[in-house]
Design an enzyme around this catalytic site. Structure first.
Site, PDB file in Angstrom:
ATOM      1  N   ASN A 166       0.811  -1.222   0.000  1.00  0.00           N
ATOM      2  CA  ASN A 166       0.000   0.000   0.000  1.00  0.00           C
ATOM      3  C   ASN A 166       0.845   1.274   0.000  1.00  0.00           C
ATOM      4  O   ASN A 166       0.486   2.263  -0.607  1.00  0.00           O
ATOM      5  CB  ASN A 166      -1.007  -0.014   1.153  1.00  0.00           C
ATOM      6  N   GLU A 264       3.546  -4.177  12.543  1.00  0.00           N
ATOM      7  CA  GLU A 264       2.578  -3.120  12.218  1.00  0.00           C
ATOM      8  C   GLU A 264       1.459  -3.807  11.445  1.00  0.00           C
ATOM      9  O   GLU A 264       1.594  -4.072  10.254  1.00  0.00           O
ATOM     10  CB  GLU A 264       3.214  -2.048  11.321  1.00  0.00           C
ATOM     11  N   CYS A 298      -3.259   1.107   6.727  1.00  0.00           N
ATOM     12  CA  CYS A 298      -3.516   0.421   7.997  1.00  0.00           C
ATOM     13  C   CYS A 298      -4.180   1.358   8.994  1.00  0.00           C
ATOM     14  O   CYS A 298      -5.027   0.939   9.775  1.00  0.00           O
ATOM     15  CB  CYS A 298      -2.226  -0.156   8.565  1.00  0.00           C
TER      16      CYS A 298
HETATM   17  P1  NAI Z   1       0.317  -9.997   3.813  1.00  0.00           P
HETATM   18  O1  NAI Z   1       0.442  -9.634   5.241  1.00  0.00           O
HETATM   19  O2  NAI Z   1       0.268 -11.440   3.494  1.00  0.00           O
HETATM   20  O3  NAI Z   1       1.529  -9.342   2.979  1.00  0.00           O
HETATM   21  C1  NAI Z   1       2.358  -8.304   3.450  1.00  0.00           C
HETATM   22  C2  NAI Z   1       3.804  -8.639   3.160  1.00  0.00           C
HETATM   23  O4  NAI Z   1       4.145  -9.866   3.812  1.00  0.00           O
HETATM   24  C3  NAI Z   1       4.131  -8.867   1.684  1.00  0.00           C
HETATM   25  O5  NAI Z   1       5.426  -8.389   1.394  1.00  0.00           O
HETATM   26  C4  NAI Z   1       4.121 -10.380   1.575  1.00  0.00           C
HETATM   27  O6  NAI Z   1       4.876 -10.866   0.493  1.00  0.00           O
HETATM   28  C5  NAI Z   1       4.744 -10.766   2.888  1.00  0.00           C
HETATM   29  N1  NAI Z   1       4.488 -12.139   3.343  1.00  0.00           N
HETATM   30  C6  NAI Z   1       3.402 -12.908   3.090  1.00  0.00           C
HETATM   31  N2  NAI Z   1       3.530 -14.109   3.676  1.00  0.00           N
HETATM   32  C7  NAI Z   1       4.722 -14.103   4.326  1.00  0.00           C
HETATM   33  C8  NAI Z   1       5.422 -15.060   5.128  1.00  0.00           C
HETATM   34  N3  NAI Z   1       4.917 -16.256   5.368  1.00  0.00           N
HETATM   35  N4  NAI Z   1       6.614 -14.706   5.640  1.00  0.00           N
HETATM   36  C9  NAI Z   1       7.134 -13.483   5.419  1.00  0.00           C
HETATM   37  N5  NAI Z   1       6.525 -12.545   4.654  1.00  0.00           N
HETATM   38  C10 NAI Z   1       5.327 -12.851   4.116  1.00  0.00           C
HETATM   39  O7  NAI Z   1      -0.956  -9.232   3.274  1.00  0.00           O
HETATM   40  P2  NAI Z   1      -1.733  -9.346   1.861  1.00  0.00           P
HETATM   41  O8  NAI Z   1      -2.107 -10.768   1.607  1.00  0.00           O
HETATM   42  O9  NAI Z   1      -0.968  -8.631   0.837  1.00  0.00           O
HETATM   43  O10 NAI Z   1      -3.038  -8.505   2.194  1.00  0.00           O
HETATM   44  C11 NAI Z   1      -4.080  -9.082   2.977  1.00  0.00           C
HETATM   45  C12 NAI Z   1      -4.669  -8.059   3.895  1.00  0.00           C
HETATM   46  O11 NAI Z   1      -3.673  -7.599   4.804  1.00  0.00           O
HETATM   47  C13 NAI Z   1      -5.159  -6.773   3.255  1.00  0.00           C
HETATM   48  O12 NAI Z   1      -6.430  -6.924   2.724  1.00  0.00           O
HETATM   49  C14 NAI Z   1      -5.125  -5.831   4.429  1.00  0.00           C
HETATM   50  O13 NAI Z   1      -6.287  -5.989   5.202  1.00  0.00           O
HETATM   51  C15 NAI Z   1      -3.934  -6.282   5.214  1.00  0.00           C
HETATM   52  N6  NAI Z   1      -2.754  -5.459   4.957  1.00  0.00           N
HETATM   53  C16 NAI Z   1      -2.401  -4.532   5.889  1.00  0.00           C
HETATM   54  C17 NAI Z   1      -1.337  -3.690   5.668  1.00  0.00           C
HETATM   55  C18 NAI Z   1      -0.942  -2.668   6.663  1.00  0.00           C
HETATM   56  O14 NAI Z   1      -0.469  -1.602   6.286  1.00  0.00           O
HETATM   57  N7  NAI Z   1      -1.057  -2.943   7.952  1.00  0.00           N
HETATM   58  C19 NAI Z   1      -0.570  -3.738   4.421  1.00  0.00           C
HETATM   59  C20 NAI Z   1      -0.974  -4.800   3.527  1.00  0.00           C
HETATM   60  C21 NAI Z   1      -2.037  -5.601   3.805  1.00  0.00           C
END
Ligand code: NAI
Ligand code: MG
Length: 495
Positions: A166, A264, A298
């Site tokens: 994001n 976060e 977020c």
């Molecule tokens: P995600 O948490 O899976 O991805 C975020 C990051 O984590 C990406 O770089 C991804 O490649 C990495 N990642 C994924 N699995 C991992 C693992 N097992 N080990 C280490 N790194 C890993 O989130 P995703 O699937 O992109 O989005 C799902 C939901 O998460 C969104 O709809 C939103 O609600 C939330 N989200 C919240 C964010 C925030 O700013 N707090 C940012 C992105 C997503």
């Protein structure tokens, strides 16, 4: 190259020349060990426009090994010299802002003017931690005249950074800059939806004088590249921004090596509007809180908690404004850009369909749409779900899209209770003209940050992070440096 030239190049060719393709490891761009690539998409047109390295554990091993080799010299580099490199990086970010912003907008779908703001925020972040590098100091301890006791703040070592899609550049900057200032080395893994600006940042840092191996970027999926990074035994700290389930998995992986983590995670942050508030300020604040970056923040203000006396008026004004917001391809500078991926658009739409099926009033939006110029892309109309029950999923769960859910309350006490009524605790906004009430409510709200009369007020100076399921640890400000240093205490008998 000017912004307009770059935008023209993209619309003419469907891609940009010179985009990074490889990982950035040990001071150079390199292909994935396995030779695999994956594509990144332009959410505003739903088209793939560039291929990048699909990394795995062996690429992570290479990057962590490079960081480990670079750690000793970087950690012992004079703090002011580290700061000077960060300052030079900030200058380069500003000098190359046009290209960074265009790529950021293209890769994420966000409006170009928002991407420009993110790029200048990233530069500001490097300036801030450039100035902080030589102000990380220890303490002295009063052990009596026969002893001396003091502490030094050492870098923790190799740090892992998992970056979401994001705010790809600004989230990378906000954890990489303090890590480098503290003398740590870095291996970052950007999100697979938005890999490019983190790679460009690593290249800028290298050109700013950062020694090879100090900042490395490995691209690829979370499972294939992120997993090996957060479970690597040589990584001493992990900063993760993303979803709650992935954050929990990251914490479990790090636990096996007793590696520290900052998480976060998500939010369901309330914007409280009391009847005595400045309604014009509240309207602007609520619109920005939920429609900036199409709600993919977020700390988005995704719940409006409004006192009954002004509920009807406020929702009517918000609905009129939300309906009038112009959506479109990010590079055309719309008021609201695209959602990051089709899977994410499906998730957002699913929440709104569920609410519709449960009989929730949809006061604005409520459906998918496309870029009006091309008829393609992944867009969702700015939406308002009115007078929703507290136990509804659209109140309790993070939607991460342009969807505002409204809760009506009768009093200050109920507003605080409703604000605290989810499993999250990231930020909260309060609109009221009553100074005492604002601070009473701020005291009683369980959140890492409270904004009074201006949502998102603040900057890199202000610590940021959540409570409850929103995570723990703080980024930004001097508080962020604590993640990247460890205290060594020394005591000596001198007589
Ligand atoms: P995600 O948490 O899976 O991805 C975020 C990051 O984590 C990406 O770089 C991804 O490649 C990495 N990642 C994924 N699995 C991992 C693992 N097992 N080990 C280490 N790194 C890993 O989130 P995703 O699937 O992109 O989005 C799902 C939901 O998460 C969104 O709809 C939103 O609600 C939330 N989200 C919240 C964010 C925030 O700013 N707090 C940012 C992105 C997503
Ligand atoms: Mg992309």
């Amino acid at each position: 190259m000017s912004t307009n030239t770059l935008v023209g190049e993209y619309f003419a060719n469907g891609t940009l020349a010179g985009l990074p393709k490889g990982h950035f490891i040990d001071g150079a761009f390199v292909a994935a060990s396995g030779g695999r690539t994956m594509e990144t998409f332009d959410p505003g047109s739903a088209r793939a426009y560039h291929a990048f390295a699909a990394g795995d554990g062996s690429d992570v091993d290479r990057a962590v090994a490079a960081a480990r080799r670079a750690q000793r010299a970087w950690g012992r580099t004079k703090a002011s010299a580290r700061g000077a490199i960060l300052l030079r990086a900030a200058e380069l970010i500003r000098a190359e802002a046009a290209r960074l912003a265009v790529v950021e907008s293209l890769d994420s779908g966000k409006a170009l003017q928002e991407a420009e703001g993110d790029v200048s925020g990233a530069a500001r972040c490097f300036e801030y931690y450039a100035g902080a590098a030589d102000k990380i100091q220890g303490d002295t301890f009063p052990l009596g005249t026969d002893y001396i006791g003091y502490s030094i703040e050492e870098p923790v070592g190799v740090t892992g950074h998992i970056i979401p899609w994001n705010y790809p550049l600004s989230t990378a900057a906000r954890s990489i800059a303090p890590a480098l200032a503290a003398g740590c080395t870095v291996v970052a893994k950007p999100a697979e939806q938005t890999p490019l600006t983190a790679l460009m940042l690593a290249d800028i840092l290298s050109r700013a004088g950062l020694p090879a191996g100090v900042c490395n970027v490995v691209t690829g999926t979370g499972a294939e590249a992120g997993g090996p990074l957060v479970s690597h035994p040589d990584v001493r700290h992990v900063t993760f921004t993303g979803s709650v389930p992935t954050g929990i998995r990251v914490m479990q992986s790090a636990a096996a090596n007793v590696t520290s983590v900052v998480l976060e995670l998500g939010g369901k942050s309330p914007v409280i509007v009391m009847a005595d508030a400045d309604m014009d300020a509240a309207v602007e604040g609520v619109l920005g809180a939920i429609y900036e970056n199409a709600g993919q923040i977020c700390s988005a203000g995704s719940r409006l908690v409004v006192e009954r006396g002004v509920h009807a008026e406020l929702v009517e004004r918000l609905a009129r404004r939300a309906t009038g917001l112009k959506l479109g391809h990010g590079l055309r500078r719309p008021q609201v850009g695209a959602l990051s991926s089709l899977a994410h658009l499906d998730k957002v739409a699913g929440y709104v369909e569920g609410a519709r099926d449960r009989g929730v009033t949809i006061a604005a939006g409520g459906e998918r749409t496309t870029d009006p110029e091309s008829g393609s892309g992944w867009f969702f109309k700015p939406t308002i779900l009115d007078a929703v029950q507290s136990d509804d999923p659209v109140i309790q769960e993070e939607i991460f899209g342009p969807v505002l859910s409204v809760q009506v309350v009768e009093s200050e006490e109920e507003a605080v209770a409703v604000a605290n009524g989810t499993d999250f605790g990231l930020v909260a906004g309060i609109y009221t003209r009553d100074f005492g009430r604002a601070h009473r409510m701020a005291r009683d709200i369980d959140a890492g940050q409270v904004y009074i009369n201006e949502y998102f007020a603040g900057g890199i100076e202000v610590p940021f992070g959540g409570n409850k399921l929103s995570g723990f640890g703080r980024e930004k400000g001097f508080a962020a440096l604590r993640s990247y240093t460890r205290t060594k205490s020394l005591t000596a008998k001198i007589s």
